[in-house]
Motif scaffolding. Structure first.
Motif, PDB file in Angstrom:
ATOM      1  N   GLY A 283       0.832  -1.197   0.000  1.00 11.60           N
ATOM      2  CA  GLY A 283       0.000   0.000   0.000  1.00 11.60           C
ATOM      3  C   GLY A 283       0.865   1.243   0.000  1.00 11.60           C
ATOM      4  N   PRO A 284       0.247   2.387  -0.206  1.00  9.61           N
ATOM      5  CA  PRO A 284       1.016   3.625  -0.258  1.00  9.61           C
ATOM      6  C   PRO A 284       1.536   4.037   1.116  1.00  9.61           C
ATOM      7  CG  PRO A 284      -1.326   4.071  -0.465  1.00  9.61           C
ATOM      8  CD  PRO A 284      -1.159   2.579  -0.472  1.00  9.61           C
ATOM      9  N   HIS A 285       2.612   4.760   1.113  1.00  4.35           N
ATOM     10  CA  HIS A 285       3.212   5.286   2.336  1.00  4.35           C
ATOM     11  C   HIS A 285       2.222   6.271   2.974  1.00  4.35           C
ATOM     12  CE1 HIS A 285       6.018   7.581   4.855  1.00  4.35           C
ATOM     13  NE2 HIS A 285       6.725   6.466   4.860  1.00  4.35           N
ATOM     14  N   PRO A 286       2.127   6.294   4.305  1.00  2.00           N
ATOM     15  CA  PRO A 286       1.177   7.196   4.975  1.00  2.00           C
ATOM     16  C   PRO A 286       1.337   8.664   4.584  1.00  2.00           C
ATOM     17  CG  PRO A 286       2.044   5.608   6.547  1.00  2.00           C
ATOM     18  CD  PRO A 286       2.807   5.414   5.264  1.00  2.00           C
ATOM     19  N   GLU A 287       2.563   9.110   4.346  1.00  2.00           N
ATOM     20  CA  GLU A 287       2.765  10.498   3.926  1.00  2.00           C
ATOM     21  C   GLU A 287       2.165  10.740   2.539  1.00  2.00           C
ATOM     22  OE1 GLU A 287       3.957  13.223   5.579  1.00  2.00           O
ATOM     23  OE2 GLU A 287       3.868  11.878   7.303  1.00  2.00           O
ATOM     24  N   MET A 288       2.206   9.733   1.669  1.00  2.21           N
ATOM     25  CA  MET A 288       1.608   9.859   0.344  1.00  2.21           C
ATOM     26  C   MET A 288       0.087   9.965   0.473  1.00  2.21           C
ATOM     27  SD  MET A 288       1.812   7.285  -2.936  1.00  2.21           S
ATOM     28  CE  MET A 288       3.584   7.357  -3.048  1.00  2.21           C
ATOM     29  N   VAL A 289      -0.488   9.157   1.337  1.00  2.00           N
ATOM     30  CA  VAL A 289      -1.933   9.208   1.568  1.00  2.00           C
ATOM     31  C   VAL A 289      -2.334  10.593   2.075  1.00  2.00           C
ATOM     32  CG1 VAL A 289      -3.810   8.258   2.961  1.00  2.00           C
ATOM     33  CG2 VAL A 289      -2.102   6.727   1.967  1.00  2.00           C
ATOM     34  N   LYS A 290      -1.565  11.119   3.019  1.00  2.00           N
ATOM     35  CA  LYS A 290      -1.828  12.447   3.585  1.00  2.00           C
ATOM     36  C   LYS A 290      -1.719  13.529   2.511  1.00  2.00           C
ATOM     37  CE  LYS A 290      -0.071  15.632   7.096  1.00  2.00           C
ATOM     38  NZ  LYS A 290       0.953  15.822   8.123  1.00  2.00           N
ATOM     39  N   PHE A 291      -0.673  13.470   1.687  1.00  2.00           N
ATOM     40  CA  PHE A 291      -0.466  14.455   0.631  1.00  2.00           C
ATOM     41  C   PHE A 291      -1.660  14.490  -0.322  1.00  2.00           C
ATOM     42  CE2 PHE A 291       0.760  15.155  -3.787  1.00  2.00           C
ATOM     43  CZ  PHE A 291       1.233  16.461  -3.722  1.00  2.00           C
ATOM     44  N   PHE A 292      -2.102  13.316  -0.792  1.00  2.00           N
ATOM     45  CA  PHE A 292      -3.199  13.277  -1.753  1.00  2.00           C
ATOM     46  C   PHE A 292      -4.527  13.664  -1.117  1.00  2.00           C
ATOM     47  CE2 PHE A 292      -0.101  10.919  -4.271  1.00  2.00           C
ATOM     48  CZ  PHE A 292      -0.242  11.603  -5.478  1.00  2.00           C
ATOM     49  N   ALA A 293      -4.731  13.364   0.158  1.00  2.00           N
ATOM     50  CA  ALA A 293      -5.946  13.794   0.848  1.00  2.00           C
ATOM     51  C   ALA A 293      -5.991  15.321   0.925  1.00  2.00           C
ATOM     52  CB  ALA A 293      -6.018  13.179   2.235  1.00  2.00           C
ATOM     53  N   GLN A 294      -4.846  15.936   1.239  1.00  2.00           N
ATOM     54  CA  GLN A 294      -4.782  17.400   1.295  1.00  2.00           C
ATOM     55  C   GLN A 294      -5.003  18.007  -0.087  1.00  2.00           C
ATOM     56  OE1 GLN A 294      -0.902  17.884   3.074  1.00  2.00           O
ATOM     57  NE2 GLN A 294      -1.737  17.932   5.148  1.00  2.00           N
ATOM     58  N   MET A 295      -4.437  17.383  -1.117  1.00  2.00           N
ATOM     59  CA  MET A 295      -4.613  17.885  -2.473  1.00  2.00           C
ATOM     60  C   MET A 295      -6.091  17.803  -2.872  1.00  2.00           C
ATOM     61  SD  MET A 295      -2.719  16.849  -6.039  1.00  2.00           S
ATOM     62  CE  MET A 295      -3.557  15.280  -6.229  1.00  2.00           C
ATOM     63  N   ARG A 296      -6.751  16.693  -2.540  1.00  2.00           N
ATOM     64  CA  ARG A 296      -8.177  16.569  -2.863  1.00  2.00           C
ATOM     65  C   ARG A 296      -8.990  17.628  -2.141  1.00  2.00           C
ATOM     66  NH1 ARG A 296      -6.826  11.166  -2.531  1.00  2.00           N
ATOM     67  NH2 ARG A 296      -7.596  11.012  -0.401  1.00  2.00           N
ATOM     68  N   GLU A 297      -8.653  17.901  -0.883  1.00  2.00           N
ATOM     69  CA  GLU A 297      -9.388  18.891  -0.105  1.00  2.00           C
ATOM     70  C   GLU A 297      -9.225  20.300  -0.687  1.00  2.00           C
ATOM     71  OE1 GLU A 297     -11.991  20.354   2.585  1.00  2.00           O
ATOM     72  OE2 GLU A 297     -11.577  18.238   2.233  1.00  2.00           O
ATOM     73  N   ARG A 298      -8.011  20.618  -1.160  1.00  2.00           N
ATOM     74  CA  ARG A 298      -7.741  21.942  -1.742  1.00  2.00           C
ATOM     75  C   ARG A 298      -8.324  22.073  -3.141  1.00  2.00           C
ATOM     76  NH1 ARG A 298      -2.490  20.811   0.083  1.00  2.00           N
ATOM     77  NH2 ARG A 298      -1.920  20.400  -2.063  1.00  2.00           N
ATOM     78  N   GLY A 299      -8.500  20.942  -3.817  1.00  2.00           N
ATOM     79  CA  GLY A 299      -8.956  20.985  -5.205  1.00  2.00           C
ATOM     80  C   GLY A 299      -7.765  21.105  -6.137  1.00  2.00           C
ATOM     81  N   GLY A 300      -8.011  20.908  -7.411  1.00  2.00           N
ATOM     82  CA  GLY A 300      -6.962  21.085  -8.405  1.00  2.00           C
ATOM     83  C   GLY A 300      -6.367  19.803  -8.940  1.00  2.00           C
ATOM     84  N   GLY A 301      -6.516  18.688  -8.226  1.00  2.00           N
ATOM     85  CA  GLY A 301      -6.010  17.420  -8.734  1.00  2.00           C
ATOM     86  C   GLY A 301      -6.830  16.978  -9.936  1.00  2.00           C
ATOM     87  N   VAL A 302      -6.172  16.395 -10.918  1.00  2.00           N
ATOM     88  CA  VAL A 302      -6.846  15.952 -12.136  1.00  2.00           C
ATOM     89  C   VAL A 302      -6.571  14.472 -12.347  1.00  2.00           C
ATOM     90  CG1 VAL A 302      -6.968  16.254 -14.650  1.00  2.00           C
ATOM     91  CG2 VAL A 302      -6.607  18.238 -13.172  1.00  2.00           C
ATOM     92  N   GLY A 303      -7.585  13.747 -12.785  1.00  2.00           N
ATOM     93  CA  GLY A 303      -7.412  12.326 -13.064  1.00  2.00           C
ATOM     94  C   GLY A 303      -8.697  11.731 -13.591  1.00  2.00           C
ATOM     95  N   HIS A 304      -8.705  10.428 -13.763  1.00  2.00           N
ATOM     96  CA  HIS A 304      -9.886   9.734 -14.261  1.00  2.00           C
ATOM     97  C   HIS A 304     -10.640   9.102 -13.094  1.00  2.00           C
ATOM     98  CE1 HIS A 304      -7.573  10.018 -18.014  1.00  2.00           C
ATOM     99  NE2 HIS A 304      -8.774  10.116 -18.556  1.00  2.00           N
ATOM    100  N   ASP A 305     -11.960   9.214 -13.120  1.00  2.00           N
ATOM    101  CA  ASP A 305     -12.765   8.581 -12.081  1.00  2.00           C
ATOM    102  C   ASP A 305     -13.066   7.141 -12.475  1.00  2.00           C
ATOM    103  OD1 ASP A 305     -14.836   8.712 -13.966  1.00  2.00           O
ATOM    104  OD2 ASP A 305     -16.026  10.149 -12.813  1.00  2.00           O
ATOM    105  N   ASP A 306     -13.850   6.458 -11.653  1.00  2.00           N
ATOM    106  CA  ASP A 306     -14.132   5.042 -11.905  1.00  2.00           C
ATOM    107  C   ASP A 306     -15.029   4.814 -13.124  1.00  2.00           C
ATOM    108  OD1 ASP A 306     -16.406   6.087 -10.748  1.00  2.00           O
ATOM    109  OD2 ASP A 306     -16.615   4.524  -9.240  1.00  2.00           O
ATOM    110  N   GLN A 307     -15.564   5.884 -13.698  1.00  2.00           N
ATOM    111  CA  GLN A 307     -16.369   5.782 -14.916  1.00  2.00           C
ATOM    112  C   GLN A 307     -15.566   6.138 -16.160  1.00  2.00           C
ATOM    113  OE1 GLN A 307     -19.832   8.206 -14.232  1.00  2.00           O
ATOM    114  NE2 GLN A 307     -20.396   7.092 -12.395  1.00  2.00           N
TER     115      GLN A 307
END
Length: 89
Positions: free
Chosen positions: A38-62
């Motif tokens: 699994g991902p490193h806890p710091e990586m999980v934290k970084f991406f959670a903060q990025m999602r909260e701030r907005g601006g991350g781009v990617g493909h959803d499950d659809q």
């Protein structure tokens, strides 16, 4: 692969050394084991903060291209067929 090389892969899996420091065999082994670790806890934290701030781009499950909005929402940029939709063009 010798014991030292395996130790470097373990260190990378634990987040102690950059994956980029591994040789080709080390990279292959790292990515073979990564789903189990699994991902490193710091990586999980970084991406959670990025999602909260907005601006991350990617493909959803659809399969749609989406952009994160502040607060955790998403804006669909393109549908799964590549057609622009929403407010983002």
């Amino acid at each position: 692969m010798d014991d030292a090389a395996l130790a470097r892969v373990r260190d990378a899996l634990d987040g102690h050394v950059p994956v980029g420091d591994l040789d080709d065999d080390g990279h292959e082994l790292f990515y073979d084991f990564f789903p189990f670790v699994g991902p490193h806890p710091e990586m999980v934290k970084f991406f959670a903060q990025m999602r909260e701030r907005g601006g991350g781009v990617g493909h959803d499950d659809q399969g749609r291209l989406v952009r994160g909005l502040p607060g955790g929402g998403v804006d669909v940029v393109r549908d799964a067929g590549g057609k622009p939709i929403g407010t983002a063009h």
